[in-house]
Write a protein that holds these residues in place. Structure first.
Motif, short mmCIF file in Angstrom:
data_model
loop_
_atom_site.label_atom_id
_atom_site.label_comp_id
_atom_site.label_asym_id
_atom_site.label_seq_id
_atom_site.Cartn_x
_atom_site.Cartn_y
_atom_site.Cartn_z
N LEU A 196 0.76 -1.02 0.10
CA LEU A 196 0.08 0.10 -0.02
C LEU A 196 0.92 1.21 0.07
O LEU A 196 0.88 1.83 1.04
N PRO A 197 1.42 1.68 -1.22
CA PRO A 197 2.49 2.68 -1.22
C PRO A 197 1.90 4.09 -1.34
O PRO A 197 1.35 4.53 -2.44
N PHE A 198 1.65 4.64 -0.08
CA PHE A 198 1.08 5.98 -0.24
C PHE A 198 1.98 7.01 0.61
O PHE A 198 1.88 8.13 0.42
N LEU A 199 2.95 6.59 1.13
CA LEU A 199 4.05 7.87 1.73
C LEU A 199 5.09 7.82 0.94
O LEU A 199 5.53 6.82 0.23
N TRP A 367 -6.89 7.51 -2.03
CA TRP A 367 -7.27 6.31 -2.56
C TRP A 367 -7.00 4.86 -2.18
O TRP A 367 -7.98 3.89 -1.98
N ILE A 368 -6.19 4.87 -1.07
CA ILE A 368 -5.91 3.68 -0.34
C ILE A 368 -6.85 3.57 0.80
O ILE A 368 -7.23 2.68 1.10
N VAL A 369 -7.49 4.91 1.28
CA VAL A 369 -8.53 4.77 2.55
C VAL A 369 -9.61 4.05 1.68
O VAL A 369 -10.41 3.43 1.99
N THR A 445 -0.09 0.99 -11.86
CA THR A 445 -0.48 -0.05 -11.17
C THR A 445 -1.49 0.02 -9.98
O THR A 445 -2.31 -0.66 -9.81
N LEU A 446 -1.21 1.28 -9.31
CA LEU A 446 -1.93 1.50 -8.30
C LEU A 446 -3.35 1.85 -8.85
O LEU A 446 -4.32 1.52 -8.37
N GLY A 447 -3.38 2.51 -10.04
CA GLY A 447 -4.76 3.03 -10.60
C GLY A 447 -5.62 1.77 -11.19
O GLY A 447 -6.70 1.68 -10.63
#
Length: 698
Positions: A196-199, A367-369, A445-447
């Protein structure tokens, strides 16, 4: 680690006796030098030199060696990482005396990193010549990247930040040692962050990191280090500080400089409070938002990031002290995200790398939330607190190469290919024939990960609005199934066009693409089988979960269901192809929770499908396609320890029940490895094993 002596013993530098005598301890174990020549030294003289502290100085030399980039250190690069380096502190005898234990507040204890003898791994040892025995005052703490090795000064900075919240910190709480913090941060980076790469790791600095975020990262990292009790302590402290921060932010007015207030007025202040630093405010540019209020706004974002990590930890753990807080944190987090408004304006092209990193990190956090709330839907069968329609005005995440760039030059090079796409546009393409077309820019990829979550949410909502059938199940209309299957096919095409897409969990671009494929299987299962309510995962009790599986209704055999069964069989083939025991030993640190959840539903679907074949309804015979699938499953199990005996006809009722039970046993073996980071994986494995016994003998 309780003290620095323990830290020294844990060091990877494991010198042999010969190395010690010939190297760092030579000045102690060899005779003294006189006029350039070594002369014999009496045993009494040698003992006197030890009593004078020369042996302690040699340990200080060892610490200095470990802390400096000497050529010798390069020899250990293959197994010595920066997190193992012991930072430098001045020798105690040359500094102002300090109490052995400093009480920062009634609830915060700062255990000094220094102690007696070995624990005084001081700075580079001053020369033993008397005239050089001087010491300079330490330099001020410099800004450093958060995920670099934690120094004593950085640790002290974190303790100072925590003093502001001493009234709410659970008592007693002790900040982990700098080596423990380095270990936890490294574990988070190599474990949780990749999924979960958000930082924005390259630009997140220690001085700009809120203390609750630091503690939340450390808590998740401690869990990956299998230090669960420490993880719970860090969780509770981070949660308490996060709640207090939110309260203070809500109670305070937004600090605006006089120029900004005079020029924009109170309406501007209200908009800035509402929309946040990177949001769509009329007439507001990114430069305007980087004002005196920036620190407050960034604190709100980082508090939301901390709560996201804490929610994840509470969801996947089995600590009763944290489990009950998962849904409560979800509600607070949804409010924070909505306060910041689910919109994002394109990032201006003239901002610095650091400013862009904050912008993209804020966007990815939202997005990850959204995705994690959807995981709660999968686990608990409850509606998400944020619907996909609320995300229409959000820009899609950038490509991983841009986000992972380690310097501004690489960032600018990768950013040239970026194209801004809004979620509404990307999601709408999935439901149109002939898309995605080649002239569309590929998703990141996250999209793709976001879009498959949105499709699963769409399937859930479509099923919820349907009227139940006579047997209580909810059947999706054929037209809806056709449209959603079109969207799933288009998603697969878009996934293939994404440059970083891979079925390898150790892909250098990260495992997000691999995780998305697990969710694709889950989407097909949810589309063709109504099994959401029948898992009882919220109980965390394997017996209740197994009984819920057994009591669930037998699914109806349809052509669409066979497509879902094919995806479930493909999921089963992955650990069989790699080796069930190999995956059981290694998947803990490489597979995400999404794979465990998808696997649970794949195992359940295969088992219920085989049960349906063994108990045919009316005169519906086994079709040729079903027969081929049946043989495929049996052939796969022959590669494991759970093959069905050849003397038992697979078409028989007994053969199919044993086949169904052994499918569950294979998956149970995968998730009953020796070590699991998250307790829910063990619970899933135990539940599948119990369910297998009940299916076989039921």
């Amino acid at each position: 680690m309780e003290n620095t002596q323990h830290e020294l013993r844990a060091s990877p530098l494991d010198a042999s006796p010969t190395d010690v005598q010939d190297g760092i301890f030579a000045d102690v174990l060899q005779p003294a030098v006189n006029d350039g020549q070594r002369q014999p030294e009496s045993p009494g003289h040698f003992e006197m030199r030890l009593n004078q502290g020369f042996f302690n100085h040699s340990f200080e030399d060892l610490a200095a060696l470990m802390d400096t980039n000497t050529p010798l250190l390069d020899d250990f690069d293959s197994f010595l990482s920066p997190s193992h380096i012991i930072p430098v502190i001045p020798p105690p005898q040359l500094t102002d005396p300090e109490p052995p234990l400093a009480l920062l507040s009634p609830g915060i204890v700062a255990r000094p990193e220094t102690g007696e003898t070995i624990s005084r791994l001081g700075s580079r040892l001053p020369s033993l010549q008397p005239q050089e025995m001087t010491w300079r005052a330490p330099e001020p703490v410099r800004t450093c990247k958060l995920f670099e090795s934690i120094s004593s000064e950085t640790r002290q900075l974190f303790i100072t930040k925590m003093r502001q919240f001493s009234a709410v910190v659970p008592k007693p709480f002790e900040m982990p040692s700098r080596l423990a913090l380095s270990r936890y941060l490294k574990a988070y980076l190599n474990g949780f962050h990749e999924h979960l790469p958000f930082l924005h790791v390259p630009t997140l600095s220690s001085d700009a990191c809120c203390i609750e975020l630091l503690l939340a990262i450390a808590s998740v990292g401690a869990q990956y280090c299998l230090e669960s009790e420490k993880a719970v302590q860090l969780f509770e402290t981070s949660h308490a500080i996060a709640k207090e921060r939110i309260q203070r932010l809500d109670d305070s007015t937004l600090p605006l400089g006089p120029k900004v207030h005079d020029r924009r007025g109170s309406d501007f202040a209200h908009s800035l409070r509402r929309y946040g630093s990177f949001m769509e405010v009329p007439g507001l540019t990114l430069r305007d938002s980087l004002s005196e209020s920036q620190e407050t706004l960034e604190s709100r974002v980082q508090t939301a990031q901390a709560l996201l990590l804490l929610m994840a930890e509470a969801t996947w753990s089995n600590h009763r002290r944290t489990l009950r807080q998962a849904l409560a944190i979800q509600s607070t987090l949804a409010s924070l995200i909505r306060d910041d408004v689910l919109k994002a304006m394109p990032a201006p092209h003239d901002v610095s790398w650091e400013e862009w990193g904050k912008y993209e990190s804020t966007k990815r956090t939202k997005w990850i939330v959204f995705c994690f709330f959807n995981l709660h839907t999968i686990v608990h069968n409850i509606p998400s607190l944020i619907s996909s329609s609320e995300m229409d005005a959000m820009l899609m995440p950038c490509h991983s190469a841009t986000f992972r760039a380690t310097c501004e030059a690489k960032w600018r090079d990768s950013k040239v290919e970026e194209t801004d796409t809004y979620f509404k546009e990307a999601f709408g393409r999935l439901f149109k024939e002939g898309t995605p077309r080649q002239d569309f820019a590929p998703n990141s990829t996250l999209g793709n990960y976001v879009l498959i979550h949105a499709l699963i949410q769409h399937i859930y909502l479509v099923r919820q609005v349907l009227h139940p059938c006579d047997d209580g199940s909810a059947v999706i209309l054929e037209n809806d199934i056709t449209l959603i299957e079109l969207a799933l096919r288009n998603w697969k095409s878009a996934w293939k066009q994404t440059p970083d897409s891979s079925l390898d969990s150790s892909n250098p671009a990260g495992p997000v693409s691999f995780n998305s494929t697990a969710l694709l299987r889950l989407a097909y299962i949810r589309l063709n089988a109504d099994i959401g309510p029948g898992r009882a995962l919220h109980t965390r009790d394997p017996a209740q979960i197994a009984n819920a599986f057994l009591e669930a209704q037998i699914i109806k055999r349809t052509p669409g269901l066979l497509r879902a069964v094919l995806h479930a069989a493909h999921a089963l083939s992955i650990p069989i192809r790699i080796g069930v025991h190999v995956v059981a030993q290694t998947q803990t640190f490489r597979w995400s929770i999404q794979h465990s959840l998808a696997t649970l539903e794949c195992a359940f679907l295969l088992s219920k499908w085989l049960e349906a074949l063994s108990s045919p309804v009316g005169d519906q015979p086994i079709s040729s396609s079903e027969h081929r699938m049946l043989k495929l499953v049996r052939t796969m199990l022959e590669e494991t320890d759970y093959a069905v005996p050849s003397i038992l006809a697979v078409e028989s009722r007994r053969g199919m029940r044993l086949l169904a039970a052994n499918v569950l046993r294979v998956w149970a073996s995968v998730f009953n490895g020796p070590t699991q980071v998250w307790a829910i994986v063990n619970i899933i494995g135990s539940s599948l094993a119990l369910c297998a016994n009940l299916v076989e003998h039921g």
